[in-house]
Motif scaffolding. Structure first.
Motif, PDB file in Angstrom:
ATOM      1  N   ALA A 154      14.965 -27.534  18.920  1.00 11.75           N
ATOM      2  CA  ALA A 154      14.948 -28.432  17.641  1.00 11.75           C
ATOM      3  C   ALA A 154      13.876 -28.195  16.690  1.00 11.75           C
ATOM      4  CB  ALA A 154      14.680 -30.016  18.011  1.00 11.75           C
ATOM      5  N   LEU A 155      12.638 -27.655  17.167  1.00 11.05           N
ATOM      6  CA  LEU A 155      11.523 -27.193  16.478  1.00 11.05           C
ATOM      7  C   LEU A 155      11.961 -25.965  15.563  1.00 11.05           C
ATOM      8  CD1 LEU A 155       8.184 -27.902  18.669  1.00 11.05           C
ATOM      9  CD2 LEU A 155       9.761 -29.598  17.373  1.00 11.05           C
ATOM     10  N   ALA A 156      12.484 -25.250  16.405  1.00 11.22           N
ATOM     11  CA  ALA A 156      12.892 -23.958  15.656  1.00 11.22           C
ATOM     12  C   ALA A 156      13.382 -23.933  14.255  1.00 11.22           C
ATOM     13  CB  ALA A 156      14.031 -23.061  16.346  1.00 11.22           C
ATOM     14  N   ALA A 157      14.398 -24.832  14.073  1.00  5.84           N
ATOM     15  CA  ALA A 157      15.109 -25.009  12.493  1.00  5.84           C
ATOM     16  C   ALA A 157      13.807 -25.304  11.743  1.00  5.84           C
ATOM     17  CB  ALA A 157      16.100 -26.088  12.864  1.00  5.84           C
ATOM     18  N   LEU A 158      12.901 -26.040  12.011  1.00  7.25           N
ATOM     19  CA  LEU A 158      11.839 -26.323  10.950  1.00  7.25           C
ATOM     20  C   LEU A 158      10.879 -25.182  10.970  1.00  7.25           C
ATOM     21  CD1 LEU A 158      11.121 -29.862  12.638  1.00  7.25           C
ATOM     22  CD2 LEU A 158      11.764 -29.709  10.334  1.00  7.25           C
ATOM     23  N   ASP A 159      10.419 -24.479  12.065  1.00  6.11           N
ATOM     24  CA  ASP A 159       9.674 -23.352  11.856  1.00  6.11           C
ATOM     25  C   ASP A 159      10.299 -22.253  11.395  1.00  6.11           C
ATOM     26  OD1 ASP A 159       7.112 -22.007  13.426  1.00  6.11           O
ATOM     27  OD2 ASP A 159       8.899 -20.618  13.667  1.00  6.11           O
ATOM     28  N   GLY A 167      12.069 -21.399  20.049  1.00  5.61           N
ATOM     29  CA  GLY A 167      11.343 -22.430  19.238  1.00  5.61           C
ATOM     30  C   GLY A 167      11.122 -21.721  17.843  1.00  5.61           C
ATOM     31  N   GLY A 168      11.792 -20.649  17.574  1.00  2.09           N
ATOM     32  CA  GLY A 168      11.590 -20.327  16.049  1.00  2.09           C
ATOM     33  C   GLY A 168      10.615 -18.928  16.169  1.00  2.09           C
ATOM     34  N   ILE A 169      10.265 -18.619  14.741  1.00  2.00           N
ATOM     35  CA  ILE A 169       9.725 -17.489  14.569  1.00  2.00           C
ATOM     36  C   ILE A 169       8.149 -17.111  15.027  1.00  2.00           C
ATOM     37  CG2 ILE A 169       8.948 -15.763  12.602  1.00  2.00           C
ATOM     38  CD1 ILE A 169      11.396 -16.847  11.149  1.00  2.00           C
ATOM     39  N   THR A 170       7.575 -18.552  15.038  1.00  2.00           N
ATOM     40  CA  THR A 170       6.160 -18.515  15.592  1.00  2.00           C
ATOM     41  C   THR A 170       6.269 -17.824  16.987  1.00  2.00           C
ATOM     42  OG1 THR A 170       5.348 -20.049  14.279  1.00  2.00           O
ATOM     43  CG2 THR A 170       4.372 -19.980  16.200  1.00  2.00           C
ATOM     44  N   ASN A 171       7.005 -18.317  17.964  1.00  2.00           N
ATOM     45  CA  ASN A 171       7.029 -18.142  19.299  1.00  2.00           C
ATOM     46  C   ASN A 171       7.633 -16.572  19.620  1.00  2.00           C
ATOM     47  OD1 ASN A 171       5.850 -20.168  20.021  1.00  2.00           O
ATOM     48  ND2 ASN A 171       7.632 -21.147  21.108  1.00  2.00           N
TER      49      ASN A 171
END
Length: 374
Positions: free
Chosen positions: A110-115, A284-288
């Motif tokens: 879920a956080l991935a889309a925001l990240d 979890g997105g690009i950060t991870n």
């Protein structure tokens, strides 16, 4: 001098992408799943006070889409009023807002889309393609097609799809294996190898073999010059994958089902693959994802991110070792723009950010949406 910006609006939406034909991999033939008829997407659209916008997405196959959307709606409000450029700081805030459900699975998806939306916005602010913003090593990446090689397709259909992909400038072909009849797997793979000649060929068992079967099939495939055998075992069987990596000449690829840095680190530590396949929306997105790239490079692993080529073409371009990116045409109706392939490679878009905008069709397939404002 830098003038701090603030996030003023977050719009979350969920959309169902119908597939033209129900899709079956080995999990269907072993009775563990039903054919896939749609993919559920979570889109995040973020706006800032200075007029910048970012788009990100996550997805779910067969189950989990409503859960991703529900979790994102609960935590997204913590972004309002924050500086969108502080992506790492914002990610930690999102994690803590939903800490009671953990740091993997639906929570991170879920956080991935925001990240991803925040990275898209920041690259657009810099007027750079995301790959250039992050630090690209190349302007194109090797690409292989998967969408034509599913088990619901006859062998003749798979061969025809492979020919079309090669004619379209795609550099490799991946087909599904893992049928209860292992002799049929061998027949199909051998026939496709003969059909495409020296074009790179990969196979994917989708976690449906036990250790003995995986070893036996791997040895049967060792003479077919495959680029890799993907997910021969359960995604969490790191020890089993490590044994196969040692025992077989053909490289082993896995990682797409894992949803945290820690899970991938376990694979890397145990040398459980030759090719690691993280999925940015799942981890979890690009950060991870960028953390994983560092770990993988230090371990001298090759990289082949799973699905979501619209995101992964940028991230793979940042990997020091020559990667592969998976080509799926399923997502084409969701966006106004298209990725280009040429001479076996996928070209990194020159447009700022990810370089994609939602189509009217994506809006029409939206089943629910919410906007959070200051």
């Amino acid at each position: 001098m830098y003038a701090p910006d603030t996030i003023t609006e977050v719009t979350l939406s969920t959309a169902a992408l119908p597939l033209a034909t129900p899709i079956s991999d080995a999990k269907v033939f072993t009775g563990r799943q039903k054919p896939m008829t749609e993919v559920i997407f979570l889109f995040a659209e973020i706006k800032s006070a200075q007029g910048y916008e970012g788009l990100g997405f996550s997805y779910s196959k067969r189950a989990g889409g409503p859960a991703q959307y529900a979790h994102a709606k609960e935590v997204a409000e913590v972004l309002i009023g924050k500086d969108p450029n502080d992506i790492a700081k914002n990610y930690v805030s999102l994690l803590w807002a939903g800490a009671s459900v953990g740091r993997s699975g639906v929570a991170t998806q879920a956080l991935a889309a925001l990240d991803i939306a925040l990275y898209d916005m920041k690259a657009k602010r810099a007027q750079l393609p995301l790959a250039k913003f992050l630090g690209a090593h190349r302007d194109s990446v090797r690409t292989y097609n998967t969408s034509g090689g599913f088990l619901n397709a006859s062998l003749e259909e798979v061969k025809a799809a492979a020919s079309r992909s090669i004619a379209d400038g795609i550099g490799g072909i991946k087909i599904k294996v893992g049928l209860p009849d292992t002799a049929e797997d061998i027949r199909r793979v051998t026939a496709v190898r003969e059909h495409i000649g020296d074009v790179p060929l990969m196979v994917d068992a989708n976690q449906q073999w036990d250790r003995a079967t995986a070893l036996r099939m791997g040895r049967a495939f060792d003479d077919l010059n495959l680029m890799w055998i993907e997910e021969p075992l359960d995604a969490y069987d790191a020890d089993g994958h490590a044994r196969l990596t040692t025992a077989l000449d053909t490289p082993i690829a896995t990682g797409e089902m894992l949803s945290s840095v820690a899970e991938h680190k376990n694979l890397i530590t145990k040398r459980a693959c030759d090719i690691i396949q993280p999925d940015a929306p799942r981890v979890g997105g690009i950060t991870n994802f960028m953390q994983l790239l560092t770990l993988a490079h230090e371990a001298e692993l090759d990289l082949a991110p799973h699905f979501a080529m619209e995101i992964h073409v940028h991230l793979a371009a940042c990997y020091p070792r020559e990667p592969w990116v998976e080509h799926f045409d399923w997502l084409d109706p969701l966006f106004n723009e298209r990725l280009e392939t040429e001479d076996g490679r996928m070209l990194v878009p020159e447009r700022p950010g990810l370089g994609f905008s939602l189509s009217e069709q994506a809006r029409a397939w939206t089943t629910d949406s919410v906007t959070i404002r200051r």
